[in-house]
Write an enzyme that holds these catalytic residues in place. Structure first.
Site, mmCIF file in Angstrom:
data_model
loop_
_atom_site.group_PDB
_atom_site.id
_atom_site.type_symbol
_atom_site.label_atom_id
_atom_site.label_comp_id
_atom_site.label_asym_id
_atom_site.label_seq_id
_atom_site.Cartn_x
_atom_site.Cartn_y
_atom_site.Cartn_z
ATOM 1 N N SER A 18 0.824 -1.220 0.000
ATOM 2 C CA SER A 18 0.000 0.000 0.000
ATOM 3 C C SER A 18 0.857 1.269 0.000
ATOM 4 O O SER A 18 0.539 2.233 -0.700
ATOM 5 C CB SER A 18 -0.965 0.002 1.192
ATOM 6 O OG SER A 18 -0.292 -0.251 2.392
ATOM 7 N N HIS A 62 -2.037 -8.854 2.337
ATOM 8 C CA HIS A 62 -1.689 -7.557 2.972
ATOM 9 C C HIS A 62 -2.822 -7.209 3.943
ATOM 10 O O HIS A 62 -3.127 -7.980 4.850
ATOM 11 C CB HIS A 62 -1.460 -6.542 1.849
ATOM 12 C CG HIS A 62 -0.856 -5.236 2.242
ATOM 13 N ND1 HIS A 62 -0.224 -5.014 3.437
ATOM 14 C CD2 HIS A 62 -0.791 -4.029 1.573
ATOM 15 C CE1 HIS A 62 0.212 -3.766 3.489
ATOM 16 N NE2 HIS A 62 -0.124 -3.140 2.365
ATOM 17 N N HIS A 97 5.780 -12.444 7.923
ATOM 18 C CA HIS A 97 5.996 -11.067 7.453
ATOM 19 C C HIS A 97 7.180 -11.035 6.503
ATOM 20 O O HIS A 97 8.122 -11.819 6.649
ATOM 21 C CB HIS A 97 6.255 -10.124 8.635
ATOM 22 C CG HIS A 97 6.011 -8.691 8.274
ATOM 23 N ND1 HIS A 97 6.978 -7.897 7.719
ATOM 24 C CD2 HIS A 97 4.901 -7.932 8.364
ATOM 25 C CE1 HIS A 97 6.469 -6.700 7.492
ATOM 26 N NE2 HIS A 97 5.210 -6.694 7.866
ATOM 27 N N ARG A 112 3.164 -4.187 16.881
ATOM 28 C CA ARG A 112 1.776 -3.739 16.731
ATOM 29 C C ARG A 112 0.835 -4.823 17.271
ATOM 30 O O ARG A 112 -0.229 -4.524 17.801
ATOM 31 C CB ARG A 112 1.466 -3.452 15.253
ATOM 32 C CG ARG A 112 2.345 -2.351 14.656
ATOM 33 C CD ARG A 112 2.154 -2.219 13.159
ATOM 34 N NE ARG A 112 2.501 -3.451 12.452
ATOM 35 C CZ ARG A 112 2.332 -3.650 11.145
ATOM 36 N NH1 ARG A 112 1.799 -2.691 10.403
ATOM 37 N NH2 ARG A 112 2.678 -4.783 10.572
ATOM 38 N N ASP A 145 -2.253 -8.047 11.884
ATOM 39 C CA ASP A 145 -3.612 -8.467 11.532
ATOM 40 C C ASP A 145 -4.107 -9.636 12.368
ATOM 41 O O ASP A 145 -5.299 -9.935 12.374
ATOM 42 C CB ASP A 145 -3.655 -8.846 10.043
ATOM 43 C CG ASP A 145 -3.293 -7.671 9.159
ATOM 44 O OD1 ASP A 145 -3.896 -6.608 9.337
ATOM 45 O OD2 ASP A 145 -2.392 -7.809 8.325
HETATM 46 N N1 CMX Z 1 1.380 -19.555 6.653
HETATM 47 C C1 CMX Z 1 1.822 -20.504 5.786
HETATM 48 N N2 CMX Z 1 2.856 -20.323 4.967
HETATM 49 C C2 CMX Z 1 3.497 -19.137 5.036
HETATM 50 C C3 CMX Z 1 3.116 -18.139 5.927
HETATM 51 C C4 CMX Z 1 2.006 -18.379 6.749
HETATM 52 N N3 CMX Z 1 1.533 -17.458 7.598
HETATM 53 N N4 CMX Z 1 3.939 -17.090 5.769
HETATM 54 C C5 CMX Z 1 4.790 -17.421 4.791
HETATM 55 N N5 CMX Z 1 4.530 -18.649 4.354
HETATM 56 C C6 CMX Z 1 5.169 -19.377 3.250
HETATM 57 C C7 CMX Z 1 5.054 -18.528 1.975
HETATM 58 O O1 CMX Z 1 3.780 -18.690 1.367
HETATM 59 C C8 CMX Z 1 6.201 -19.078 1.168
HETATM 60 O O2 CMX Z 1 5.784 -20.308 0.622
HETATM 61 P P1 CMX Z 1 6.273 -20.742 -0.864
HETATM 62 O O3 CMX Z 1 7.759 -20.859 -0.776
HETATM 63 O O4 CMX Z 1 5.573 -22.033 -1.074
HETATM 64 O O5 CMX Z 1 5.834 -19.664 -1.809
HETATM 65 C C9 CMX Z 1 7.255 -19.370 2.242
HETATM 66 O O6 CMX Z 1 6.547 -19.475 3.488
HETATM 67 C C10 CMX Z 1 8.289 -18.258 2.385
HETATM 68 O O7 CMX Z 1 7.612 -17.034 2.597
HETATM 69 P P2 CMX Z 1 8.286 -15.890 3.466
HETATM 70 O O8 CMX Z 1 9.529 -15.469 2.763
HETATM 71 O O9 CMX Z 1 8.400 -16.279 4.881
HETATM 72 O O10 CMX Z 1 7.163 -14.748 3.422
HETATM 73 P P3 CMX Z 1 6.901 -13.675 2.267
HETATM 74 O O11 CMX Z 1 7.805 -12.513 2.517
HETATM 75 O O12 CMX Z 1 6.955 -14.274 0.914
HETATM 76 O O13 CMX Z 1 5.390 -13.260 2.557
HETATM 77 C C11 CMX Z 1 3.527 -12.695 3.920
HETATM 78 C C12 CMX Z 1 5.024 -12.470 3.668
HETATM 79 C C13 CMX Z 1 3.077 -11.720 4.987
HETATM 80 C C14 CMX Z 1 2.777 -12.383 2.626
HETATM 81 C C15 CMX Z 1 3.320 -14.153 4.365
HETATM 82 O O14 CMX Z 1 3.973 -14.385 5.599
HETATM 83 C C16 CMX Z 1 1.856 -14.537 4.488
HETATM 84 O O15 CMX Z 1 1.252 -14.919 3.472
HETATM 85 N N6 CMX Z 1 1.259 -14.429 5.731
HETATM 86 C C17 CMX Z 1 -0.157 -14.698 5.909
HETATM 87 C C18 CMX Z 1 -0.979 -13.511 5.410
HETATM 88 C C19 CMX Z 1 -0.829 -12.323 6.326
HETATM 89 O O16 CMX Z 1 -0.952 -12.420 7.542
HETATM 90 N N7 CMX Z 1 -0.582 -11.150 5.735
HETATM 91 C C20 CMX Z 1 -0.543 -9.867 6.476
HETATM 92 C C21 CMX Z 1 0.868 -9.283 6.603
HETATM 93 C C22 CMX Z 1 0.819 -7.941 7.303
HETATM 94 C C23 CMX Z 1 0.129 -6.908 6.437
HETATM 95 O O17 CMX Z 1 0.654 -6.588 5.360
HETATM 96 O O18 CMX Z 1 -0.949 -6.449 6.796
#
Ligand code: CMX
Length: 465
Positions: free
Chosen positions: A269, A299, A345, A354, A400
């Site tokens: 964002s 996000h 994250h 937070r 979140d």
């Molecule tokens: N549950 C399951 N798997 C997860 C995970 C979770 N909460 N967080 C990361 N992973 C997985 C990723 O999907 C990725 O899998 P692949 O290799 O199969 O693609 C792997 O772990 C590595 O990811 P990462 O490097 O740890 O995390 P990213 O930087 O790629 O993504 C985020 C960050 C936030 C998108 C991810 O942790 C996620 O999807 N979390 C759940 C959704 C969420 O809570 N989002 C809100 C974030 C805060 C915000 O922006 O508001």
């Protein structure tokens, strides 16, 4: 700022800073007047930095980063906040507990006011109580929506997601853009920031009416209360949503709007608002673009996903919310190829401060609430499961994971609205940077991309074979 300097500025007639601009009474400088003082100093600092160190190598880029969402690549400027992977966010150098202690509070409250945070993000300075009050008054006075925006929201079907309605309404506010009008009239680029500032204040001022109108239309009787010019921003937002009588909910809004505001510049964002703004789109169009990114489930929409996931868990576990059963449910989620919402994250590698701030709020106000206990139990189990799963780089909860439960407790139970509240707060974080972008004359953003074939060629050339 030194006391002498502050006094000097105070004596100036800052109310006349821009002819025609409305001002709100305080003997101290207004935000806009203070910003006008600061911008030349900041521009000089940047000029010197570029002159002395412009050719310094500040990082390296690996091929895997190009395919990996550009994690960790330094290439953005964001003045309001910097995110440390372990310690979490600092707003102008201050941690969340520090801003909770130092920023002006609402009457009878102990949580910081987001309008004071806006001041801090923009200037690096903590405003006085009087300056904050003047800003609250200005925001209240500029809150009324144009009729066409009200009608647009009212015409939106109730099955259109609140975030889509939010974005449509903000785009439609473009009709009010002083920046767009000034640009069309050929204003000098050194003046851009002033119009961007006016649009940003106008936009922030109108968000409570937009958000509440969507909420009251979709979930209630469509009636929205009037703004009370004597109240702070969060108290007015709570009032318009229909929760103004609950002092604890008002306090929650103050905390919520403050801590969701800014999380440095690379998140979807913030980056999108900055990117679109770099083409000199107005603050209305730039923020709407950023909010479309916030609406994504990875996000900001994660706050809605968390609630839906918690409710499914509660239903499936049929009341047995023991840690063993929670662990099983977490594995089911992961085995189904889904993410655990509210965990992980892109930058953080520890529990999000937070999350901790919201947990402390819950411990103070709702220690025995069933959903809070569930969230706490998950906090004890999920990091271990995610670590064993071995994929995510950060097994800890993010912002979140906690926010929805607090809203549920006070009766704001419609989780598809939650990302709109995140969006109201995010405006407080991304608009200061947009104003600074224009004040510092930052250029249109245009990084380099390559095709896979070009990357293969590049790698061959670098490796010499
Ligand atoms: N549950 C399951 N798997 C997860 C995970 C979770 N909460 N967080 C990361 N992973 C997985 C990723 O999907 C990725 O899998 P692949 O290799 O199969 O693609 C792997 O772990 C590595 O990811 P990462 O490097 O740890 O995390 P990213 O930087 O790629 O993504 C985020 C960050 C936030 C998108 C991810 O942790 C996620 O999807 N979390 C759940 C959704 C969420 O809570 N989002 C809100 C974030 C805060 C915000 O922006 O508001």
């Amino acid at each position: 700022m030194s006391g002498i300097r502050q006094a000097k500025i105070s004596t100036r007639l800052t109310k006349q800073f821009l002819s025609g601009a409305r001002t709100y009474a305080t003997a101290e400088p207004t935000l806009k007047a203070r910003l006008a003082e600061i911008l030349p100093e900041k521009a000089e600092q940047v000029k010197q930095l570029k002159k002395e160190h412009g050719k310094t190598v500040i990082g390296e880029v690996l091929l895997e980063q190009a395919y990996g969402g550009m994690r960790g690549i330094k290439g953005l400027v964001w003045e309001g906040s910097v995110l440390d992977p372990i310690e979490g966010i600092r707003f102008r150098g201050k941690t969340i507990p520090e801003i909770q202690a130092e920023l002006p509070k609402g009457p009878g409250g102990s949580e910081p006011l987001p309008e004071a945070l806006f001041w801090l993000l923009l200037t690096g300075e903590i405003p006085s109580a009087a300056q904050t009050k003047a800003l609250s008054e200005e925001l209240a006075a500029r809150s009324k929506l144009p009729k066409h925006v009200e009608e647009l929201i009212d015409r939106s079907p109730s099955h259109l997601h609140p975030m889509a309605q939010f974005s449509i309404a903000i785009n439609a506010l473009e009709s009010e853009s002083q920046f767009a009008k000034a640009y069309a009239q050929g204003v000098n680029k050194t003046e851009y920031w002033k119009y961007t500032y006016e649009d940003s204040i106008e936009l922030l001022a109108k968000l409570p009416n937009i958000a509440a109108r969507i909420y009251r239309n979709v979930f209630h009787d469509g009636k929205v209360a009037d703004i009370d010019p004597s109240l702070d921003y969060s108290a007015n937002l709570a009032k318009l949503l229909g929760f103004g009588d609950n002092a604890e909910f008002v306090e929650l809004m103050r905390l919520y709007l403050t801590i969701h505001s800014d999380h440095e510049g690379g998140n979807v964002s913030a980056h999108t608002t900055h990117l679109v703004g770099s083409a000199l789109s107005s603050p209305f169009l730039s923020l709407a673009a950023g909010l479309n990114g916030l609406a994504g489930p990875l996000h900001g929409r994660a706050n809605q996903e968390v609630l839906e996931w918690l409710f499914s868990m509660r239903e499936e576990l049929k009341g047995d919310l023991s840690k063993e059963r929670i662990e099983e449910y977490l594995w089911e989620t992961l085995k189904a190829g889904r993410v655990v919402p509210g965990y992980g994250h892109a930058v953080l590698r520890k529990t999000d401060p937070r999350y901790t701030a919201q947990r402390e709020f819950a411990l103070k106000h709702m220690p025995d609430y069933e959903l809070f206990k569930l969230v706490s139990n998950i906090y004890e189990v999920a990091p271990g499961v995610l670590t064993k799963h071995g994929k995510t780089k950060n097994p800890w909860p993010n912002v979140d994971s906690h926010s929805g439960v607090l809203l549920q407790y006070y009766g704001l139970t419609e989780q598809s609205f939650y990302t709109v509240l995140f969006g109201v707060s995010r405006a407080f974080g991304v608009l200061p940077q947009l104003i600074l972008d224009r004040g510092l004359g930052l250029p249109i953003e245009r990084p380099k991309s390559f095709s896979t074939e070009k990357y293969i060629e590049l790698v061959k050339n670098i490796k010499g074979n």
